[in-house]
Motif scaffolding. Structure first.
Motif, mmCIF file in Angstrom:
data_model
loop_
_atom_site.group_PDB
_atom_site.id
_atom_site.type_symbol
_atom_site.label_atom_id
_atom_site.label_comp_id
_atom_site.label_asym_id
_atom_site.label_seq_id
_atom_site.Cartn_x
_atom_site.Cartn_y
_atom_site.Cartn_z
ATOM 1 N N HIS A 158 0.818 -1.205 0.000
ATOM 2 C CA HIS A 158 0.000 0.000 0.000
ATOM 3 C C HIS A 158 0.858 1.264 0.000
ATOM 4 C CE1 HIS A 158 -3.519 -2.448 0.601
ATOM 5 N NE2 HIS A 158 -3.049 -2.931 1.726
ATOM 6 N N ASP A 160 2.958 2.005 2.357
ATOM 7 C CA ASP A 160 3.162 2.440 3.732
ATOM 8 C C ASP A 160 4.526 2.014 4.249
ATOM 9 O OD1 ASP A 160 0.633 3.665 4.200
ATOM 10 O OD2 ASP A 160 -0.275 1.686 4.422
ATOM 11 N N GLN A 198 5.316 9.447 0.682
ATOM 12 C CA GLN A 198 3.864 9.306 0.562
ATOM 13 C C GLN A 198 3.520 7.852 0.265
ATOM 14 O OE1 GLN A 198 2.681 11.926 -2.601
ATOM 15 N NE2 GLN A 198 3.153 13.793 -1.477
ATOM 16 N N ASN A 199 2.398 7.380 0.816
ATOM 17 C CA ASN A 199 1.922 6.058 0.426
ATOM 18 C C ASN A 199 1.198 6.159 -0.903
ATOM 19 O OD1 ASN A 199 -0.641 7.066 1.007
ATOM 20 N ND2 ASN A 199 -0.830 5.979 2.951
ATOM 21 N N TRP A 200 0.624 5.062 -1.364
ATOM 22 C CA TRP A 200 0.028 5.071 -2.705
ATOM 23 C C TRP A 200 -1.251 5.906 -2.755
ATOM 24 C CZ3 TRP A 200 4.438 4.139 -3.497
ATOM 25 C CH2 TRP A 200 5.114 2.939 -3.466
ATOM 26 N N GLN A 201 -1.761 6.357 -1.619
ATOM 27 C CA GLN A 201 -2.882 7.302 -1.593
ATOM 28 C C GLN A 201 -2.406 8.749 -1.546
ATOM 29 O OE1 GLN A 201 -4.974 5.687 1.893
ATOM 30 N NE2 GLN A 201 -6.629 5.082 0.513
ATOM 31 N N GLU A 232 -0.212 16.572 0.482
ATOM 32 C CA GLU A 232 -0.490 15.202 0.045
ATOM 33 C C GLU A 232 -0.529 15.185 -1.475
ATOM 34 O OE1 GLU A 232 -3.605 14.174 -1.312
ATOM 35 O OE2 GLU A 232 -4.500 16.156 -1.183
ATOM 36 N N THR A 234 -2.468 13.901 -3.963
ATOM 37 C CA THR A 234 -3.588 13.878 -4.901
ATOM 38 C C THR A 234 -4.135 15.266 -5.200
ATOM 39 O OG1 THR A 234 -5.140 13.476 -3.077
ATOM 40 C CG2 THR A 234 -4.256 11.553 -4.232
ATOM 41 N N GLY A 325 -12.925 4.879 1.660
ATOM 42 C CA GLY A 325 -13.482 4.943 0.325
ATOM 43 C C GLY A 325 -14.892 5.462 0.224
#
Length: 332
Positions: A158, A160, A198-201, A232, A234, A325
Motif C-alpha cells: 500500500h 506504507d 507518501q503512500n500510494w494514496q 499530500e 492527490t 473509500g
C-alpha cells in the motif's frame, strides 16, 4: 501473508498478518543453541495464552549488548543454518515468523546471526519484519530491529512505511522508537526521509496522524522535523486543510499555533479558508481569519472564500473527504 485457501492474486485486502498457518513449521524448527535465562523466556506463545490475548514480545535492546547472543552462540550446524534460512509459502522469513508469533528467543537468534540484508527481506505483501512489529504494536521489537539497522523507508504493497502504519494505527510507542534512532544526528527530514514519503494514496505520516486527530503523534512528528505544510499527493492538501475537513476546531488551532501556513494552497488554489467557507464551518472560518487568513484570495475557479460562503450550492463540490473509500457527508 495471504489467507488460507486463497491464490497468490486473491489476498484479502483486510489482512495484515501472515504465516499464521506456518506456526507448526516454526515450532518444528531445531532449537537455537542458547541457554536462555528467565529474562529470555518471553511471553507464552499465542496458542498457549488464555483468551487469545497477545502479550508484548519484550525483545528489548538489552539483547544486543555485551554478553548477548553473540557471546553465547557457537558454530552453526546444518540444521541451525537451514532453520535460519527458512522461508514460508507466503514469503515470510524466520524473522517475520518470530515477530508474528512473538517468539523472542527465535527473534534474538535471528538478530544475532543473520546478515544485515535479511532484516529487510519483504514477504509476498512487501512487508518487512519491521512492518509487522509495528502493526502488531510490539515497540520493543521495533526498537531492536531499528537498532540492528532495519530499513525504515521500505514501503509495503500500500506504499506504507513502518512509520505510516504507526500513525495509521496510532501506535505511539512504536513511532517513538522509529524516530529516536537517529536523534543523536539531529532531528530533521534529512535524517528522517520517511517523514516525506507518501503512500500510494498520496498521504505522508503527518496527514495520517491528522486524519486520526492524534495530537501526540502530530507533536512527535513535528519535534522530529516534519514539514508542517507538506502536501499530500492527490490534491495538494496540507495538514491544516485536512484538519478543516475533519471539522475539528481545536486541531485547526493546534496546527496554527505550531506554525502551519494559514493560506497554504491546494493544487486548485483553495486555502483552508476556502474549505471552511465552502462547508459553512463558521467557527473554523473565524479561527482561520483570526490567524490572518486572506478572505479575498482566489482559487483556479476565480472564487474567494467569501464567494463560497455566500453560495450554499458550493458546499457539494468541496465535500470530498472520504473514509475507507466512502464519502463523509457534512451536516449542520
Amino acid at each position: 501473508m495471504s489467507g488460507p485457501g486463497k491464490g497468490p492474486d486473491e489476498a484479502d485486502e483486510g489482512q495484515c498478518d501472515s504465516g499464521i498457518e506456518s506456526w507448526r513449521s516454526l515450532r518444528s524448527l531445531p532449537e537455537p543453541p542458547l541457554s536462555p535465562g528467565p529474562a529470555d523466556a518471553g511471553p507464552p506463545r499465542p496458542s498457549e495464552q488464555d483468551g487469545g490475548e497477545r502479550a508484548d514480545s519484550a525483545c528489548g535492546a538489552s539483547w544486543l549488548g555485551p554478553g548477548g547472543p553473540e557471546a553465547r552462540l557457537g558454530p552453526l550446524g546444518p540444521q541451525q543454518l537451514e532453520a535460519l534460512t527458512y522461508i514460508s509459502e507466503d514469503g515470510d522469513t524466520l524473522l517475520h515468523l518470530a515477530v508474528i508469533h512473538e517468539a523472542p528467543t527465535v527473534l534474538l537468534c535471528c538478530l544475532a546471526l543473520l546478515p544485515q540484508e535479511v532484516l529487510d527481506i519483504q514477504n509476498d505483501l512487501f512487508q518487512t519484519a519491521l512492518h509487522l512489529a509495528v502493526y502488531l504494536d510490539q515497540p520493543h521489537t521495533v526498537q531492536a530491529l531499528v537498532q540492528k539497522g532495519a530499513s525504515r523507508t521500505l514501503q509495503d504493497r500500500h506504499g506504507d512505511t513502518a512509520l505510516h502504519l504507526a500513525c495509521q494505527y496510532q501506535h505511539l510507542d512504536c513511532a517513538r522508537y522509529l524516530l529516536e534512532a537517529t536523534s543523536d544526528r539531529g532531528r530533521n527530514q534529512h535524517h528522517h526521509p520517511e517523514l516525506q514519503l507518501q503512500n500510494w494514496q498520496g498521504l505522508a505520516c503527518l496527514h495520517l496522524a491528522t486524519l486520526q486527530r492524534n495530537r501526540q503523534l502530530m507533536e512527535l512528528l513535528l519535534q522530529n522535523g516534519v514539514d508542517i505544510d507538506i502536501q499530500e499527493g492527490t490534491s495538494g492538501k496540507t495538514a491544516l486543510h485536512l484538519a478543516v475537513e475533519t471539522q475539528d476546531r481545536a486541531l485547526v488551532h493546534f496546527l496554527l499555533r505550531a506554525g502551519a501556513r494559514v493560506d497554504a494552497r491546494m493544487h486548485n488554489g483553495c486555502t483552508p479558508l476556502h474549505l471552511a467557507a465552502g462547508r459553512h464551518l463558521s467557527d473554523i472560518a473565524a479561527t482561520l481569519c483570526q490567524a490572518g487568513a486572506d478572505s479575498l484570495l482566489r482559487n483556479v475557479e476565480d472564487e474567494t472564500p467569501q464567494d463560497l460562503a455566500e453560495d450554499p450550492l458550493t458546499l457539494l463540490p468541496f465535500d470530498d473527504l472520504k473514509i475507507s473509500g466512502k464519502p463523509l457527508l457534512c451536516t449542520d
